[in-house]
Design a protein around this motif. Structure first.
Motif, PDB file in Angstrom:
ATOM      1  N   UNK A  22     -37.183  22.359 -19.463  1.00 12.32           N
ATOM      2  CA  UNK A  22     -37.505  21.974 -18.147  1.00 12.32           C
ATOM      3  C   UNK A  22     -36.038  21.433 -17.720  1.00 12.32           C
ATOM      4  N   UNK A  23     -35.298  20.643 -18.429  1.00 17.01           N
ATOM      5  CA  UNK A  23     -34.157  20.064 -18.183  1.00 17.01           C
ATOM      6  C   UNK A  23     -32.881  21.147 -17.702  1.00 17.01           C
ATOM      7  N   UNK A  24     -33.027  22.217 -18.467  1.00 21.08           N
ATOM      8  CA  UNK A  24     -32.010  23.260 -18.356  1.00 21.08           C
ATOM      9  C   UNK A  24     -32.388  24.030 -17.002  1.00 21.08           C
ATOM     10  N   UNK A  25     -33.841  24.347 -16.727  1.00 15.73           N
ATOM     11  CA  UNK A  25     -34.375  24.893 -15.491  1.00 15.73           C
ATOM     12  C   UNK A  25     -33.891  24.015 -14.455  1.00 15.73           C
ATOM     13  N   UNK A  26     -33.597  22.652 -14.544  1.00 16.58           N
ATOM     14  CA  UNK A  26     -33.127  21.835 -13.400  1.00 16.58           C
ATOM     15  C   UNK A  26     -31.801  22.199 -12.606  1.00 16.58           C
ATOM     16  N   UNK A  27     -31.344  23.455 -13.176  1.00 14.03           N
ATOM     17  CA  UNK A  27     -30.193  23.834 -12.216  1.00 14.03           C
ATOM     18  C   UNK A  27     -30.577  24.491 -10.972  1.00 14.03           C
ATOM     19  N   UNK A  28     -31.818  24.581 -10.958  1.00 15.05           N
ATOM     20  CA  UNK A  28     -32.458  25.037  -9.623  1.00 15.05           C
ATOM     21  C   UNK A  28     -32.172  24.115  -8.654  1.00 15.05           C
ATOM     22  N   UNK A  29     -32.913  22.860  -8.998  1.00 12.38           N
ATOM     23  CA  UNK A  29     -32.579  21.612  -8.298  1.00 12.38           C
ATOM     24  C   UNK A  29     -31.196  21.316  -8.034  1.00 12.38           C
ATOM     25  N   UNK A  30     -30.357  21.283  -8.982  1.00 15.61           N
ATOM     26  CA  UNK A  30     -29.117  21.227  -8.785  1.00 15.61           C
ATOM     27  C   UNK A  30     -28.414  21.988  -7.661  1.00 15.61           C
ATOM     28  N   UNK A 190     -23.881  20.420 -12.289  1.00 15.80           N
ATOM     29  CA  UNK A 190     -22.810  21.332 -13.135  1.00 15.80           C
ATOM     30  C   UNK A 190     -23.476  22.231 -13.717  1.00 15.80           C
ATOM     31  N   UNK A 191     -24.609  22.623 -14.130  1.00 17.81           N
ATOM     32  CA  UNK A 191     -25.316  23.757 -14.602  1.00 17.81           C
ATOM     33  C   UNK A 191     -25.420  24.926 -13.341  1.00 17.81           C
ATOM     34  N   UNK A 192     -25.801  24.360 -12.362  1.00 19.62           N
ATOM     35  CA  UNK A 192     -26.176  25.120 -10.975  1.00 19.62           C
ATOM     36  C   UNK A 192     -24.736  25.841 -10.624  1.00 19.62           C
ATOM     37  N   UNK A 193     -23.615  25.159 -10.700  1.00 21.99           N
ATOM     38  CA  UNK A 193     -22.258  25.766 -10.173  1.00 21.99           C
ATOM     39  C   UNK A 193     -22.002  26.751 -11.440  1.00 21.99           C
ATOM     40  N   UNK A 194     -22.179  26.559 -12.643  1.00 23.61           N
ATOM     41  CA  UNK A 194     -21.885  27.581 -13.727  1.00 23.61           C
ATOM     42  C   UNK A 194     -22.782  28.897 -13.611  1.00 23.61           C
ATOM     43  N   UNK A 195     -23.967  28.654 -13.163  1.00 22.02           N
ATOM     44  CA  UNK A 195     -25.079  29.728 -13.056  1.00 22.02           C
ATOM     45  C   UNK A 195     -24.350  30.509 -11.949  1.00 22.02           C
ATOM     46  N   UNK A 196     -23.985  29.981 -10.620  1.00 18.91           N
ATOM     47  CA  UNK A 196     -23.485  30.568  -9.645  1.00 18.91           C
ATOM     48  C   UNK A 196     -22.378  31.584 -10.112  1.00 18.91           C
ATOM     49  N   UNK A 197     -21.384  31.044 -11.034  1.00 20.94           N
ATOM     50  CA  UNK A 197     -20.417  31.771 -11.250  1.00 20.94           C
ATOM     51  C   UNK A 197     -20.845  33.012 -12.123  1.00 20.94           C
ATOM     52  N   UNK A 198     -21.845  32.768 -12.968  1.00 18.85           N
ATOM     53  CA  UNK A 198     -22.580  33.947 -13.767  1.00 18.85           C
ATOM     54  C   UNK A 198     -23.172  34.940 -12.873  1.00 18.85           C
TER      55      UNK A 198
END
Length: 379
Positions: A22-30, A190-198
């Motif tokens: 759940x915490x990992x998937x919070x990149x969507x909210x981020x 932070x996770x969201x920004x990295x996900x967008x890069x990916x």
């Protein structure tokens, strides 16, 4: 270890794994909290399309996480979700914003305009991360509730747990819980920004912007995480003795990490991986930082939840009556229920395999400018 204790430990581990997911998937909210930045409409639409493919997985993980608690530790479910309902209803509305906004943002005849839905996505993403982090903080720093099992015999009001009149909103006044909430917020960004890069391939300006966002959010996250860790490891906690009497113990979580050294090792490895992912994204051309940090985040969350519940630790301390605090022993379902539900839990690997398969299919190719033309599906 008795058979009941074995099943209680198994279910707590399962909850820890689901909590990590759940915490990992919070990149969507981020990612949603970044939509009001100064972006071109093209970049904003690519970000929304990227997040729109994953928001349902975030909500599903939250539901499964709550369902696992209901099945295995129903007293926690009724005490926290049922007692602190203003807090949890606020969190739920943040997820409802997701469903409404992704569905209607680009519908024909939209009376409110895209910017209104972008604002609601921003609001839901920001508050969702902070409030969810603060709610988890109560598992370490306590909540204002009292449990009286004798109320079951009361015909007019058979309620076991009673919460303070503010019903969870008082968490906003707990600086330790809010510290964790802000930590989760910057982690999600932070996770969201990295996900967008990916996940997104567009012009170089966007890629550079997201790598800078990884740094500008990663630094506050690291500072806040260090502060939270220091506060947690130097704070007292509650532990049940052999007779079930709950007593305060200084440096409880530090003792748990040392005594259960394998969780301490997982915590340290997770921290290194999370920071490595940030560094790889910021200082190299790699697009795989999200996976290093994602795995690291999962390990840290599992370790933190493990030391919160194992070794007779009270995983939901009561600030009003310490003897009302919840432990694995006094809040779990019966042995029969845990054993029966453990059979159902064997389906979890298949569910995870399906999620991984769907994820890989959706991410088989990164998003490009072609994905925002009028013939492509838009959120």
């Amino acid at each position: 270890m008795t058979e009941l204790q074995m099943y209680q430990s198994y279910w707590w581990l399962l909850i820890a794994v689901l909590g990590a997911a759940l915490v990992f998937m919070l990149f969507v909210l981020g990612g949603q909290s970044m939509l009001l930045s100064r972006l071109s409409e093209q970049h904003r639409q690519l970000m929304v399309n990227s997040l729109g493919r994953k928001w349902e997985l975030t909500f599903t993980t939250l539901v499964v996480f709550g369902g696992a608690f209901f099945a295995s530790f129903p007293l926690f479910y009724s005490t926290s979700f049922g007692g602190a309902y203003w807090l949890w209803m606020s969190i739920l509305f943040c997820f409802i914003f997701q469903a409404v906004c992704y569905e209607f943002r680009r519908k024909k005849g939209n009376l409110y305009g895209r910017r209104t839905y972008d604002f609601l996505l921003f609001l839901g993403g920001t508050l969702g991360c902070v409030l969810l982090g603060a709610a988890v903080g109560m598992m370490y720093f306590g909540g204002s509730f009292v449990i009286d099992r004798g109320n079951l015999a009361e015909g007019t009001m058979p309620v076991i747990s009673m919460w303070a009149p503010t019903h969870g909103i008082e968490v906003l006044g707990c600086w330790q819980c809010m510290l964790l909430g802000l930590t989760v917020f910057f982690l999600a960004r932070t996770l969201a920004a990295m996900y967008f890069v990916n996940n997104i391939r567009t012009d170089e300006a966007f890629d550079t912007r997201m790598r800078r966002a990884t740094w500008s959010n990663g630094v506050p996250f690291a500072v806040l995480f260090v502060a939270f860790t220091i506060v947690l490891l130097t704070s007292p906690g509650l532990r049940a003795d052999a007779a079930g009497r709950i007593q305060s113990e200084d440096y409880l979580y530090l003792h748990n990490l040392i005594e259960m050294w394998w969780w301490g090792a997982a915590f340290l490895i997770g921290v290194v991986l999370a920071l490595w992912g940030i560094g790889v994204t910021v200082f190299t051309d790699s697009r795989r930082g999200i996976w290093y940090s994602g795995i690291g985040t999962a390990l840290v969350i599992i370790a933190l939840l493990a030391v919160a519940g194992y070794a007779n630790t009270a995983y939901l301390p009561s600030l009003i009556d310490p003897q009302s605090s919840l432990t694995l022993a006094n809040s779990s379902s019966s042995l029969f229920t845990l054993k029966t539900m453990s059979i159902v839990s064997l389906l979890v690997p298949f569910v995870l395999a399906y999620i991984i398969y769907v994820w890989r299919k959706m991410n088989a190719s990164p998003l490009t400018d072609k994905d925002i033309d009028k013939h492509a599906h838009q959120y």
